[in-house]
Write a protein that holds these residues in place. Structure first.
Motif, PDB file in Angstrom:
ATOM      1  N   MET A  23       1.022  -0.812  -0.259  1.00  0.00           N
ATOM      2  CA  MET A  23       0.101   0.000  -0.276  1.00  0.00           C
ATOM      3  C   MET A  23       0.806   1.121  -0.027  1.00  0.00           C
ATOM      4  O   MET A  23       1.731   1.523   0.772  1.00  0.00           O
ATOM      5  CB  MET A  23      -1.079  -0.067   0.848  1.00  0.00           C
ATOM      6  N   ASN A  24       0.496   2.368  -0.936  1.00  0.00           N
ATOM      7  CA  ASN A  24       1.079   3.490  -0.996  1.00  0.00           C
ATOM      8  C   ASN A  24       0.269   4.632  -0.017  1.00  0.00           C
ATOM      9  O   ASN A  24      -1.165   4.652  -0.279  1.00  0.00           O
ATOM     10  CB  ASN A  24       1.181   3.790  -2.291  1.00  0.00           C
ATOM     11  N   TYR A  25       0.992   5.145   0.880  1.00  0.00           N
ATOM     12  CA  TYR A  25       0.381   5.394   2.202  1.00  0.00           C
ATOM     13  C   TYR A  25       0.418   7.357   1.964  1.00  0.00           C
ATOM     14  O   TYR A  25       1.655   7.316   2.573  1.00  0.00           O
ATOM     15  CB  TYR A  25      -0.108   4.919   3.571  1.00  0.00           C
ATOM     16  N   ASP A  26      -0.021   7.715   1.710  1.00  0.00           N
ATOM     17  CA  ASP A  26      -0.067   9.803   1.557  1.00  0.00           C
ATOM     18  C   ASP A  26       1.428   9.673   1.128  1.00  0.00           C
ATOM     19  O   ASP A  26       2.723  10.421   1.641  1.00  0.00           O
ATOM     20  CB  ASP A  26      -0.104  10.289   2.612  1.00  0.00           C
ATOM     21  N   GLY A  27       1.902   9.010  -0.452  1.00  0.00           N
ATOM     22  CA  GLY A  27       3.531   9.102  -0.689  1.00  0.00           C
ATOM     23  C   GLY A  27       4.080   8.021  -0.183  1.00  0.00           C
ATOM     24  O   GLY A  27       5.527   8.134  -1.003  1.00  0.00           O
ATOM     25  N   ILE A  28       3.437   6.859  -0.077  1.00  0.00           N
ATOM     26  CA  ILE A  28       4.919   6.029   1.138  1.00  0.00           C
ATOM     27  C   ILE A  28       4.519   4.791   1.026  1.00  0.00           C
ATOM     28  O   ILE A  28       3.641   4.724   1.143  1.00  0.00           O
ATOM     29  CB  ILE A  28       5.199   6.814   2.601  1.00  0.00           C
ATOM     30  N   PHE A  29       5.353   3.965   0.679  1.00  0.00           N
ATOM     31  CA  PHE A  29       5.597   2.376   1.039  1.00  0.00           C
ATOM     32  C   PHE A  29       5.865   2.394   1.690  1.00  0.00           C
ATOM     33  O   PHE A  29       7.651   1.888   2.484  1.00  0.00           O
ATOM     34  CB  PHE A  29       5.981   2.229  -0.837  1.00  0.00           C
ATOM     35  N   PHE A  30       5.543   1.544   3.031  1.00  0.00           N
ATOM     36  CA  PHE A  30       5.962   1.612   4.437  1.00  0.00           C
ATOM     37  C   PHE A  30       7.529   0.697   3.859  1.00  0.00           C
ATOM     38  O   PHE A  30       8.082   0.423   4.605  1.00  0.00           O
ATOM     39  CB  PHE A  30       4.878   0.883   5.058  1.00  0.00           C
ATOM     40  N   GLU A  31       7.055  -0.608   3.181  1.00  0.00           N
ATOM     41  CA  GLU A  31       8.263  -1.675   2.859  1.00  0.00           C
ATOM     42  C   GLU A  31       9.532  -0.861   2.511  1.00  0.00           C
ATOM     43  O   GLU A  31      10.926  -0.686   2.622  1.00  0.00           O
ATOM     44  CB  GLU A  31       8.198  -2.337   1.997  1.00  0.00           C
ATOM     45  N   GLU A  32       9.686   0.380   2.366  1.00  0.00           N
ATOM     46  CA  GLU A  32      10.619   1.124   1.719  1.00  0.00           C
ATOM     47  C   GLU A  32      11.063   1.980   2.827  1.00  0.00           C
ATOM     48  O   GLU A  32      12.416   2.833   3.183  1.00  0.00           O
ATOM     49  CB  GLU A  32      10.190   2.448   0.222  1.00  0.00           C
ATOM     50  N   ALA A  33      10.183   2.714   3.431  1.00  0.00           N
ATOM     51  CA  ALA A  33      10.458   3.324   4.467  1.00  0.00           C
ATOM     52  C   ALA A  33      10.920   2.599   5.655  1.00  0.00           C
ATOM     53  O   ALA A  33      11.392   3.804   6.814  1.00  0.00           O
ATOM     54  CB  ALA A  33       9.377   4.478   4.732  1.00  0.00           C
ATOM     55  N   GLY A  44     -11.273  -5.779   1.977  1.00  0.00           N
ATOM     56  CA  GLY A  44     -11.895  -4.302   1.373  1.00  0.00           C
ATOM     57  C   GLY A  44     -11.517  -3.654   0.657  1.00  0.00           C
ATOM     58  O   GLY A  44     -12.464  -3.188   0.252  1.00  0.00           O
ATOM     59  N   ARG A  45     -10.744  -3.576  -0.420  1.00  0.00           N
ATOM     60  CA  ARG A  45     -10.854  -3.852  -2.005  1.00  0.00           C
ATOM     61  C   ARG A  45     -12.127  -4.581  -3.017  1.00  0.00           C
ATOM     62  O   ARG A  45     -12.037  -3.095  -3.546  1.00  0.00           O
ATOM     63  CB  ARG A  45      -9.676  -3.616  -2.987  1.00  0.00           C
ATOM     64  N   GLU A  46     -12.585  -5.387  -1.698  1.00  0.00           N
ATOM     65  CA  GLU A  46     -13.827  -5.814  -2.937  1.00  0.00           C
ATOM     66  C   GLU A  46     -14.820  -5.158  -3.438  1.00  0.00           C
ATOM     67  O   GLU A  46     -14.854  -3.621  -2.927  1.00  0.00           O
ATOM     68  CB  GLU A  46     -14.369  -7.169  -3.178  1.00  0.00           C
ATOM     69  N   MET A  47     -16.016  -5.346  -4.295  1.00  0.00           N
ATOM     70  CA  MET A  47     -16.883  -4.438  -4.664  1.00  0.00           C
ATOM     71  C   MET A  47     -17.750  -4.711  -2.756  1.00  0.00           C
ATOM     72  O   MET A  47     -18.110  -5.406  -2.601  1.00  0.00           O
ATOM     73  CB  MET A  47     -17.932  -4.967  -6.154  1.00  0.00           C
ATOM     74  N   LEU A  48     -18.063  -3.574  -2.612  1.00  0.00           N
ATOM     75  CA  LEU A  48     -19.322  -3.516  -1.737  1.00  0.00           C
ATOM     76  C   LEU A  48     -20.843  -3.492  -2.134  1.00  0.00           C
ATOM     77  O   LEU A  48     -20.933  -3.357  -2.916  1.00  0.00           O
ATOM     78  CB  LEU A  48     -19.335  -1.603  -1.196  1.00  0.00           C
ATOM     79  N   ALA A  49     -21.183  -3.667  -1.163  1.00  0.00           N
ATOM     80  CA  ALA A  49     -22.825  -3.757  -0.629  1.00  0.00           C
ATOM     81  C   ALA A  49     -23.970  -2.601  -0.628  1.00  0.00           C
ATOM     82  O   ALA A  49     -23.154  -1.751   0.220  1.00  0.00           O
ATOM     83  CB  ALA A  49     -23.174  -5.153  -0.067  1.00  0.00           C
ATOM     84  N   VAL A  50     -24.920  -2.851  -1.523  1.00  0.00           N
ATOM     85  CA  VAL A  50     -25.617  -0.821  -1.237  1.00  0.00           C
ATOM     86  C   VAL A  50     -26.218  -1.191   0.351  1.00  0.00           C
ATOM     87  O   VAL A  50     -26.462  -2.631   0.263  1.00  0.00           O
ATOM     88  CB  VAL A  50     -26.060  -1.090  -1.985  1.00  0.00           C
ATOM     89  N   ASN A  51     -26.988  -0.123   0.855  1.00  0.00           N
ATOM     90  CA  ASN A  51     -27.964  -0.431   1.789  1.00  0.00           C
ATOM     91  C   ASN A  51     -29.050   0.160   1.427  1.00  0.00           C
ATOM     92  O   ASN A  51     -29.683   0.835   0.773  1.00  0.00           O
ATOM     93  CB  ASN A  51     -26.887   0.243   3.106  1.00  0.00           C
ATOM     94  N   LEU A  52     -29.660  -0.691   1.153  1.00  0.00           N
ATOM     95  CA  LEU A  52     -31.511  -0.463   0.447  1.00  0.00           C
ATOM     96  C   LEU A  52     -32.345  -0.366   1.706  1.00  0.00           C
ATOM     97  O   LEU A  52     -32.562  -1.011   2.547  1.00  0.00           O
ATOM     98  CB  LEU A  52     -31.950  -1.987  -0.445  1.00  0.00           C
ATOM     99  N   PHE A 108      -3.206   1.073  -4.315  1.00  0.00           N
ATOM    100  CA  PHE A 108      -1.717  -0.120  -4.128  1.00  0.00           C
ATOM    101  C   PHE A 108      -1.389  -0.859  -5.477  1.00  0.00           C
ATOM    102  O   PHE A 108      -1.344  -0.257  -6.353  1.00  0.00           O
ATOM    103  CB  PHE A 108      -2.888  -1.190  -3.656  1.00  0.00           C
ATOM    104  N   ASN A 109       0.150  -1.648  -4.833  1.00  0.00           N
ATOM    105  CA  ASN A 109       0.589  -1.775  -6.249  1.00  0.00           C
ATOM    106  C   ASN A 109       0.082  -2.632  -7.071  1.00  0.00           C
ATOM    107  O   ASN A 109       1.072  -2.757  -8.535  1.00  0.00           O
ATOM    108  CB  ASN A 109       2.079  -2.709  -5.404  1.00  0.00           C
ATOM    109  N   ASP A 110      -0.319  -3.892  -7.002  1.00  0.00           N
ATOM    110  CA  ASP A 110      -1.301  -4.338  -8.070  1.00  0.00           C
ATOM    111  C   ASP A 110      -2.529  -3.258  -8.676  1.00  0.00           C
ATOM    112  O   ASP A 110      -3.153  -3.959  -9.660  1.00  0.00           O
ATOM    113  CB  ASP A 110      -1.569  -5.907  -7.973  1.00  0.00           C
ATOM    114  N   GLU A 111      -2.927  -2.310  -8.265  1.00  0.00           N
ATOM    115  CA  GLU A 111      -3.929  -1.512  -8.722  1.00  0.00           C
ATOM    116  C   GLU A 111      -3.462  -0.130  -8.958  1.00  0.00           C
ATOM    117  O   GLU A 111      -3.715   0.766  -8.060  1.00  0.00           O
ATOM    118  CB  GLU A 111      -4.806  -1.491  -7.972  1.00  0.00           C
ATOM    119  N   ARG A 112      -2.654   0.326  -9.057  1.00  0.00           N
ATOM    120  CA  ARG A 112      -1.744   1.750  -9.400  1.00  0.00           C
ATOM    121  C   ARG A 112      -2.863   2.573 -10.033  1.00  0.00           C
ATOM    122  O   ARG A 112      -2.689   4.337  -9.452  1.00  0.00           O
ATOM    123  CB  ARG A 112      -0.237   1.923  -9.520  1.00  0.00           C
TER     124      ARG A 112
END
Length: 257
Positions: A23-33, A44-52, A108-112
């Motif tokens: 995850m890049n969070y506010d310009g930072i990859f934690f793996e690099e920092a 949590g990245r999957e499609m959301l259910a709607v509230n009816l 995210f790295n796989d969804e830039r």
């Protein structure tokens, strides 16, 4: 016509040194920092259910309202270090990085090509006195939608806009002395009582919650006609937006669930 404008990243290919779900969070990859940090998985990245909201009737029901709930991203990660004291030091660095008082851009790295907006909300327990540990933390996205990077157009709106979406910015360079009206043929933003000068740059800026009008960079929201559709000027696919006084440039993001 319109084109894609990437204002955040010039290199969109995945980094081979980062996990796919990093995850890049506010310009930072934690793996690099943070030494020894590694993302294991993200939910949590999957499609959301709607509230009816429904009203039951004799046969079936009638949908009264539909809403999209907030999104919570859960980041599962591991931190390793040969020194147990240093591992907790690195954990404190992580907490300093994630804690924010406002929503920040996230991708995210796989969804830039998709940007989320959110902030740290909670963390799972972290064991002490260890050379490595696995834990997780949550990112709360009050706006659950995924946003693309910025598109720029001279009036034509094209793309995925399934939800109410405002432009980021609409800018007009005044061509002749006089007032200004911006319209999509139905909704109108007008400053009919203002005598703009040739070369003035008028911006309709929606980057702040309530929006504002800038003239040559100065806040001039008071110039807006009270009858303008400023608060409900939304974008639609295949919409054409025009200016009455000079060329217009519109910046916006596509959105999805």
């Amino acid at each position: 016509m319109y084109h894609f404008e990437d204002t955040t990243i010039r290199e969109c290919r995945r980094s081979p040194k980062l996990p796919n779900s990093a995850m890049n969070y506010d310009g930072i990859f934690f793996e690099e920092a943070i030494k020894g940090y590694r993302t294991l998985s993200v939910s949590g990245r999957e499609m959301l259910a709607v509230n009816l909201e429904v009203d039951n009737i004799n046969v079936g029901s009638v949908i009264a309202n539909q809403t999209l709930p907030p999104r919570v991203l859960t980041i599962n990660y591991m931190i390793t270090n040969n020194d147990p004291e240093m591992i907790m030091f690195n954990y404190r660095w992580l907490m300093e990085y994630v804690l924010r008082e406002n929503d920040v851009p996230i991708y995210f790295n796989d969804e830039r090509d998709l940007i989320y907006k959110g902030r740290y909300s909670s963390t799972a327990d972290v064991p002490g006195d260890s050379y490595s540990f696995i834990s997780s933390f949550d990112i709360y996205c009050q706006d659950p939608r995924k946003h693309t990077r910025i598109f720029e157009t001279d009036g034509y709106i094209g793309g995925r806009l399934p939800f109410k979406t405002r432009p980021l910015n609409m800018s007009v360079t005044i061509a002749r002395q006089g007032p200004l009206t911006i319209t999509d043929g139905v909704k109108t933003i007008s400053m009919s009582g203002t005598n703009f000068k040739i070369g003035d740059v008028v911006e309709v800026d929606f980057s702040e919650r309530w929006g504002r009008i800038l003239v040559n960079g100065v806040n001039k929201t008071v110039l807006l006609d009270l009858t303008s559709d400023f608060e409900n000027f939304y974008l639609h696919n295949e919409q054409i937006i025009t200016s009455s006084n000079g060329p217009i440039t519109i910046k916006y993001r596509e959105v999805s669930m």
